[in-house]
Design a protein around this motif. Structure first.
Motif, PDB file in Angstrom:
ATOM      1  N   MET A  26     -14.983 -64.389 -66.737  1.00  0.00           N
ATOM      2  CA  MET A  26     -15.092 -64.900 -65.387  1.00  0.00           C
ATOM      3  C   MET A  26     -14.565 -63.913 -64.332  1.00  0.00           C
ATOM      4  N   PRO A  27     -13.464 -63.186 -64.606  1.00  0.00           N
ATOM      5  CA  PRO A  27     -13.050 -62.221 -63.581  1.00  0.00           C
ATOM      6  C   PRO A  27     -14.122 -61.167 -63.281  1.00  0.00           C
ATOM      7  N   THR A  28     -14.847 -60.724 -64.302  1.00  0.00           N
ATOM      8  CA  THR A  28     -15.902 -59.736 -64.074  1.00  0.00           C
ATOM      9  C   THR A  28     -16.995 -60.327 -63.197  1.00  0.00           C
ATOM     10  N   LEU A  29     -17.384 -61.559 -63.469  1.00  0.00           N
ATOM     11  CA  LEU A  29     -18.385 -62.241 -62.640  1.00  0.00           C
ATOM     12  C   LEU A  29     -17.877 -62.383 -61.207  1.00  0.00           C
ATOM     13  N   LEU A  30     -16.658 -62.852 -61.064  1.00  0.00           N
ATOM     14  CA  LEU A  30     -16.074 -63.049 -59.734  1.00  0.00           C
ATOM     15  C   LEU A  30     -16.049 -61.743 -58.942  1.00  0.00           C
ATOM     16  N   PHE A  31     -15.498 -60.697 -59.537  1.00  0.00           N
ATOM     17  CA  PHE A  31     -15.394 -59.438 -58.804  1.00  0.00           C
ATOM     18  C   PHE A  31     -16.755 -58.780 -58.602  1.00  0.00           C
ATOM     19  N   GLY A  32     -17.682 -58.983 -59.515  1.00  0.00           N
ATOM     20  CA  GLY A  32     -19.038 -58.474 -59.310  1.00  0.00           C
ATOM     21  C   GLY A  32     -19.677 -59.103 -58.080  1.00  0.00           C
ATOM     22  N   ILE A  33     -19.517 -60.413 -57.940  1.00  0.00           N
ATOM     23  CA  ILE A  33     -20.052 -61.110 -56.759  1.00  0.00           C
ATOM     24  C   ILE A  33     -19.376 -60.591 -55.497  1.00  0.00           C
ATOM     25  N   ILE A  34     -18.064 -60.476 -55.540  1.00  0.00           N
ATOM     26  CA  ILE A  34     -17.332 -60.014 -54.352  1.00  0.00           C
ATOM     27  C   ILE A  34     -17.722 -58.582 -53.999  1.00  0.00           C
ATOM     28  N   PHE A  35     -17.698 -57.679 -54.966  1.00  0.00           N
ATOM     29  CA  PHE A  35     -17.970 -56.267 -54.687  1.00  0.00           C
ATOM     30  C   PHE A  35     -19.372 -56.043 -54.126  1.00  0.00           C
ATOM     31  N   TYR A  36     -20.349 -56.808 -54.633  1.00  0.00           N
ATOM     32  CA  TYR A  36     -21.729 -56.527 -54.251  1.00  0.00           C
ATOM     33  C   TYR A  36     -22.328 -57.511 -53.259  1.00  0.00           C
ATOM     34  N   GLN A  37     -21.716 -58.702 -53.086  1.00  0.00           N
ATOM     35  CA  GLN A  37     -22.253 -59.651 -52.120  1.00  0.00           C
ATOM     36  C   GLN A  37     -21.323 -59.879 -50.937  1.00  0.00           C
ATOM     37  N   ALA A  38     -20.034 -59.699 -51.145  1.00  0.00           N
ATOM     38  CA  ALA A  38     -19.069 -59.951 -50.081  1.00  0.00           C
ATOM     39  C   ALA A  38     -18.000 -58.862 -50.055  1.00  0.00           C
ATOM     40  N   PRO A  39     -18.409 -57.595 -49.959  1.00  0.00           N
ATOM     41  CA  PRO A  39     -17.415 -56.516 -50.003  1.00  0.00           C
ATOM     42  C   PRO A  39     -16.420 -56.568 -48.846  1.00  0.00           C
ATOM     43  N   ALA A  40     -16.759 -57.254 -47.764  1.00  0.00           N
ATOM     44  CA  ALA A  40     -15.825 -57.369 -46.635  1.00  0.00           C
ATOM     45  C   ALA A  40     -14.560 -58.132 -47.031  1.00  0.00           C
ATOM     46  N   ALA A  41     -14.614 -58.904 -48.116  1.00  0.00           N
ATOM     47  CA  ALA A  41     -13.444 -59.645 -48.577  1.00  0.00           C
ATOM     48  C   ALA A  41     -12.366 -58.702 -49.124  1.00  0.00           C
ATOM     49  N   LYS A  81     -16.941 -48.926 -56.831  1.00  0.00           N
ATOM     50  CA  LYS A  81     -17.122 -50.361 -57.115  1.00  0.00           C
ATOM     51  C   LYS A  81     -17.486 -50.591 -58.569  1.00  0.00           C
ATOM     52  N   LEU A  82     -18.441 -49.841 -59.072  1.00  0.00           N
ATOM     53  CA  LEU A  82     -18.863 -50.026 -60.458  1.00  0.00           C
ATOM     54  C   LEU A  82     -17.756 -49.602 -61.424  1.00  0.00           C
ATOM     55  N   GLY A  83     -17.081 -48.517 -61.122  1.00  0.00           N
ATOM     56  CA  GLY A  83     -15.971 -48.085 -61.967  1.00  0.00           C
ATOM     57  C   GLY A  83     -14.858 -49.123 -62.020  1.00  0.00           C
ATOM     58  N   LEU A  84     -14.539 -49.697 -60.866  1.00  0.00           N
ATOM     59  CA  LEU A  84     -13.512 -50.738 -60.803  1.00  0.00           C
ATOM     60  C   LEU A  84     -13.963 -51.994 -61.544  1.00  0.00           C
ATOM     61  N   LEU A  85     -15.228 -52.335 -61.419  1.00  0.00           N
ATOM     62  CA  LEU A  85     -15.758 -53.505 -62.116  1.00  0.00           C
ATOM     63  C   LEU A  85     -15.711 -53.310 -63.640  1.00  0.00           C
ATOM     64  N   ILE A  86     -16.043 -52.129 -64.101  1.00  0.00           N
ATOM     65  CA  ILE A  86     -15.960 -51.836 -65.540  1.00  0.00           C
ATOM     66  C   ILE A  86     -14.511 -51.905 -66.009  1.00  0.00           C
ATOM     67  N   LEU A  87     -13.597 -51.383 -65.212  1.00  0.00           N
ATOM     68  CA  LEU A  87     -12.174 -51.453 -65.548  1.00  0.00           C
ATOM     69  C   LEU A  87     -11.707 -52.909 -65.645  1.00  0.00           C
ATOM     70  N   ILE A  88     -12.140 -53.727 -64.710  1.00  0.00           N
ATOM     71  CA  ILE A  88     -11.781 -55.145 -64.739  1.00  0.00           C
ATOM     72  C   ILE A  88     -12.335 -55.813 -65.994  1.00  0.00           C
ATOM     73  N   PHE A  89     -13.577 -55.488 -66.362  1.00  0.00           N
ATOM     74  CA  PHE A  89     -14.164 -56.037 -67.581  1.00  0.00           C
ATOM     75  C   PHE A  89     -13.351 -55.637 -68.805  1.00  0.00           C
ATOM     76  N   LEU A  90     -13.007 -54.372 -68.897  1.00  0.00           N
ATOM     77  CA  LEU A  90     -12.239 -53.898 -70.051  1.00  0.00           C
ATOM     78  C   LEU A  90     -10.876 -54.578 -70.124  1.00  0.00           C
ATOM     79  N   GLN A  91     -10.222 -54.699 -68.972  1.00  0.00           N
ATOM     80  CA  GLN A  91      -8.880 -55.277 -68.942  1.00  0.00           C
ATOM     81  C   GLN A  91      -8.876 -56.788 -69.158  1.00  0.00           C
ATOM     82  N   THR A  92      -9.833 -57.478 -68.563  1.00  0.00           N
ATOM     83  CA  THR A  92      -9.774 -58.946 -68.569  1.00  0.00           C
ATOM     84  C   THR A  92     -10.629 -59.607 -69.640  1.00  0.00           C
TER      85      THR A  92
END
Length: 199
Positions: A1-16, A35-46
């Motif tokens: 779920m964190p990967t989904l959440l941050f993927g939505i934020i990074f690509y649909q609501a980056p102003a957040a 953004k993609l590097g951070l998202l991959i890091l979040i996936f690996l970590q979470t």
């Protein structure tokens, strides 16, 4: 779920994430955008680190099955996950200070898992319900703060996904309705509060 959440934020609501677009245009992680590097890091970590940890605990015989149907089987994996997420949250708080919003969201996720872990000492709350409703609550809070992000379609899709997921949990008799309702309440309350009060 964190990967989904941050993927939505990074690509649909980056102003957040206040500095995300600034750093994304100026920095790269290897050949990837920030953004993609951070998202991959979040996936690996979470996802990957907790999943491998739980599998390791299973292989050592500390839990009987990977589906963790009993309260006894849930305790150690949830404790490990809380520890892992606490370390991840500290990492985003201390090491990646350019994105404090990521640390706030990770803190709310960690707190949600800690609540699930504590409740699971006595009662089988639905972690799936906490996860999906936490994602919905965070996106709803962001949609309220940043209406220009146009997240209504995403919210509808997430609510439909939640309906399918939670219906499946009921159909499989993995949880009772009260366990699912409690999970939804916990996930929504924590994530919506974090996004409305702290972002």
């Amino acid at each position: 779920m964190p990967t989904l959440l941050f993927g939505i934020i990074f690509y649909q609501a980056p102003a957040a994430i206040a500095n995300l677009e600034l750093f994304n245009s100026a920095a790269k992680v290897g050949m990837l955008s920030l953004k993609l590097g951070l998202l991959i890091l979040i996936f690996l970590q979470t996802f990957l680190v907790p999943a491998l940890s739980i599998y390791f605990v299973y292989r050592l015989g500390y839990i009987k099955t990977l589906d963790m149907q009993t309260l006894r089987d849930r305790r150690l994996p949830y404790l490990l996950t809380v520890i892992i997420y606490t370390i991840i949250t500290a990492f985003y708080t201390k090491s990646i200070q350019q994105f404090p919003e990521v640390a706030v969201l990770m803190s709310s996720i960690t707190f949600s898992i800690a609540v699930v872990s504590f409740v699971s000492l006595y009662w089988k709350i639905s972690a799936h319900a906490v996860g999906i409703s936490g994602t919905i609550g965070a996106i709803l809070g962001i949609a309220i703060h940043f209406p220009e992000a146009h997240l209504l379609g995403t919210l509808v899709a997430l609510v439909l996904l939640a309906g399918f997921l939670l219906s499946a949990r009921l159909q499989l008799a993995a949880h009772t309705l009260s366990q699912i309702i409690a999970g939804v309440a916990v996930g929504l309350a924590i994530s919506l509060s974090a996004t409305l009060l702290l972002l």
